[in-house]
Design an enzyme around this catalytic site. Structure first.
Site, PDB file in Angstrom:
ATOM      1  N   ASP A   1      -4.900  18.457 -16.601  1.00  0.00           N
ATOM      2  CA  ASP A   1      -5.359  17.115 -16.979  1.00  0.00           C
ATOM      3  C   ASP A   1      -4.990  16.915 -18.446  1.00  0.00           C
ATOM      4  O   ASP A   1      -5.594  17.511 -19.337  1.00  0.00           O
ATOM      5  CB  ASP A   1      -6.877  17.041 -16.759  1.00  0.00           C
TER       6      ASP A   1
ATOM      7  N   LYS B   1      -6.990   5.560 -20.077  1.00  0.00           N
ATOM      8  CA  LYS B   1      -7.239   5.961 -21.462  1.00  0.00           C
ATOM      9  C   LYS B   1      -6.003   5.649 -22.333  1.00  0.00           C
ATOM     10  O   LYS B   1      -5.645   4.497 -22.446  1.00  0.00           O
ATOM     11  CB  LYS B   1      -7.641   7.441 -21.493  1.00  0.00           C
TER      12      LYS B   1
ATOM     13  N   TYR C   1     -13.920  17.386 -17.420  1.00  0.00           N
ATOM     14  CA  TYR C   1     -14.326  16.029 -17.081  1.00  0.00           C
ATOM     15  C   TYR C   1     -15.383  16.096 -15.965  1.00  0.00           C
ATOM     16  O   TYR C   1     -15.115  16.628 -14.889  1.00  0.00           O
ATOM     17  CB  TYR C   1     -13.119  15.193 -16.641  1.00  0.00           C
TER      18      TYR C   1
ATOM     19  N   ARG D   1       0.843  -1.207   0.000  1.00  0.00           N
ATOM     20  CA  ARG D   1       0.000   0.000   0.000  1.00  0.00           C
ATOM     21  C   ARG D   1       0.873   1.250   0.000  1.00  0.00           C
ATOM     22  O   ARG D   1       0.454   2.312  -0.442  1.00  0.00           O
ATOM     23  CB  ARG D   1      -0.972  -0.001   1.201  1.00  0.00           C
TER      24      ARG D   1
HETATM   25  C1  LIG Z   1     -11.533   9.352 -17.709  1.00  0.00           C
HETATM   26  C2  LIG Z   1     -11.076  10.693 -17.380  1.00  0.00           C
HETATM   27  C3  LIG Z   1     -10.832  11.071 -16.049  1.00  0.00           C
HETATM   28  C4  LIG Z   1     -11.084  10.135 -14.869  1.00  0.00           C
HETATM   29  O1  LIG Z   1     -10.253   9.015 -14.905  1.00  0.00           O
HETATM   30  P1  LIG Z   1     -10.705   7.546 -14.378  1.00  0.00           P
HETATM   31  O2  LIG Z   1      -9.538   6.694 -14.715  1.00  0.00           O
HETATM   32  O3  LIG Z   1     -11.979   7.189 -15.111  1.00  0.00           O
HETATM   33  O4  LIG Z   1     -10.955   7.666 -12.919  1.00  0.00           O
HETATM   34  C5  LIG Z   1     -10.383  12.366 -15.821  1.00  0.00           C
HETATM   35  N1  LIG Z   1     -10.177  13.237 -16.834  1.00  0.00           N
HETATM   36  C6  LIG Z   1     -10.411  12.904 -18.125  1.00  0.00           C
HETATM   37  C7  LIG Z   1     -10.173  13.909 -19.196  1.00  0.00           C
HETATM   38  C8  LIG Z   1     -10.871  11.629 -18.439  1.00  0.00           C
HETATM   39  O5  LIG Z   1     -11.119  11.320 -19.709  1.00  0.00           O
END
Ligand SMILES: *Cc1c(COP(=O)(O)O)cnc(C)c1O
Length: 379
Positions: A175, A200, A102, A50
């Site tokens: 992000d 992603k 998001y 952890r």
């Molecule tokens: C999917 C996504 C997130 C969140 O990520 P998870 O892995 O689903 O928790 C945040 N920002 C963007 C732009 C995303 O496409």
């Protein structure tokens, strides 16, 4: 030797030849605990998974190198990473974020703002003056942006935003899930923190949920983020971390193909009789194109939106008629997906009802265009 290019770093991710077995791929370390030696000293750098695990370390070193950061920290999902960042904001401080972003992250910001007396100002990222008006000098702790902005793919100028945040004593978090370090290196442009939903493009095969943060400096906030991960326990399993590492070995060619497919689809459907607008930063007609050309140094990515002539009914009919594009949320996988974003985001959504979001995969682009053409015949 000159600095290796990102392509080489990625292709050889975790690469070494094991001295004992000759194995050319890295091992997985599923162990939750790590033994001590005769004097009770730690044998390696690890205590308990952890806290940290050798397989997370491999992923973190790789992504820190890709983004040119000091350190990275891997989480069990993108949202586990994002919530850890905002957990560092104190009562009475203030956060600035775009109106369109998001939706999960925005839902979370609204929640902590209501529950914890943290100020929140959402700004219109397409208005050049809105950001500076939203920031409260001395009070704003974090400016958080996303670029390109999902699902309009508006481009926010990272260097400008960093300057505005720093002038007011705030940090900038970006992000970069959609742009990836292949085409946008936010830390070099002045950001303090970079975030990727590794679910992603980084993993790229729609089979691992993960998130990662990269920091420019190992400052106090970074230590707090690491403390939160350790104590809240939002860590990946070792097998998932290893799968992510394997997925990243092909990131540069996957991203290159997705970008070139998306550009061809955008060009094909611009001015099409069934389409009102194509939103893709690689098109000259896109409002963010000039900044994108400067900020996205290696392709415009695989995400685009097609706004159909008609409303939600027509858009959903097209999505249902597509055969190669799977109707599903998420993005950045090798397979193409389509999504009626307004339906997924629900009643608070600001997304126009005729918008279909495409996550373009690495299939043959002519097959993808033919699939879209046959589906548009329904309207
Ligand atoms: C999917 C996504 C997130 C969140 O990520 P998870 O892995 O689903 O928790 C945040 N920002 C963007 C732009 C995303 O496409």
């Amino acid at each position: 030797m000159k600095r290796r290019s990102l392509d080489t770093i990625l292709a050889q991710a975790g690469h070494f030849v094991d001295g004992v077995t000759g194995a050319v791929t890295p091992p997985i370390h599923p162990s939750t605990t790590f033994a001590r030696g005769d004097d009770y000293e730690l044998i390696g750098d690890y205590i308990y998974s952890r806290y940290q695990n050798p397989t997370y370390d491999q992923v973190e070193h790789l992504v820190a190198e890709l983004d040119g950061g000091a350190e990275a920290s891997l989480f069990s999902s993108g949202m586990a990473a994002i919530t850890a960042v905002f957990e560092t904001v104190n009562i009475g401080q203030h956060i600035v974020a775009p109106t369109i972003m998001y939706h999960g992250a925005q839902d979370w910001l609204r929640r902590i703002s209501e529950k914890n007396n943290i100020g929140l100002t959402l700004f219109d990222a397409t208005d050049p003056n809105a950001l500076r008006q939203a920031i409260k000098p001395g009070k704003t702790a974090i400016v958080w942006i996303e670029t390109p902005v999902n699902p309009t793919w508006d481009i926010i100028d990272i260097a400008d935003t960093a300057e505005a945040a720093h002038d007011a004593g705030a940090i900038l978090g970006v992000d970069c899930t959609v742009s990836t370090p292949i085409t946008t290196r936010a830390l070099q442009l002045g950001a303090d923190l970079v975030f990727h939903s590794a679910t992603k493009y980084l993993n790229g095969h729609s089979d691992v949920t993960a998130g990662i943060l990269v920091t420019r400096e190992t400052d106090e906030r970074w230590q707090e983020i690491k403390f939160i991960r350790k104590h809240v326990g939002g860590v990946l399993g070792a097998f998932e971390a290893w799968l992510l590492l394997r997925g990243m070995r092909t990131l540069s060619i996957r991203f290159e193909r997705a970008s070139s497919n998306a550009l061809k689809i955008a060009q094909h459907f611009e001015g099409h009789s069934k389409i009102k607008t194509v939103l893709y930063p690689g098109l000259e007609s896109h409002p963010g194109h000039v900044i994108a050309r400067r900020q996205m140094t290696n392709g415009f990515g695989g995400m685009l939106s097609l706004c159909v002539k008609g409303g939600a009914t027509e858009a959903k009919a097209v999505a249902t008629k597509l055969k190669l594009f799977v109707s599903a949320t998420s993005l950045g996988g090798v397979e193409s997906l389509v999504e009626h974003r307004a339906s997924v985001e629900g009643p608070l959504s600001q997304v126009q009802p005729n918008l279909l979001r495409l996550s373009v995969g690495i299939e043959d682009v002519d097959d993808l265009i033919a699939d879209l053409e046959q589906a548009f015949e329904i309207i």
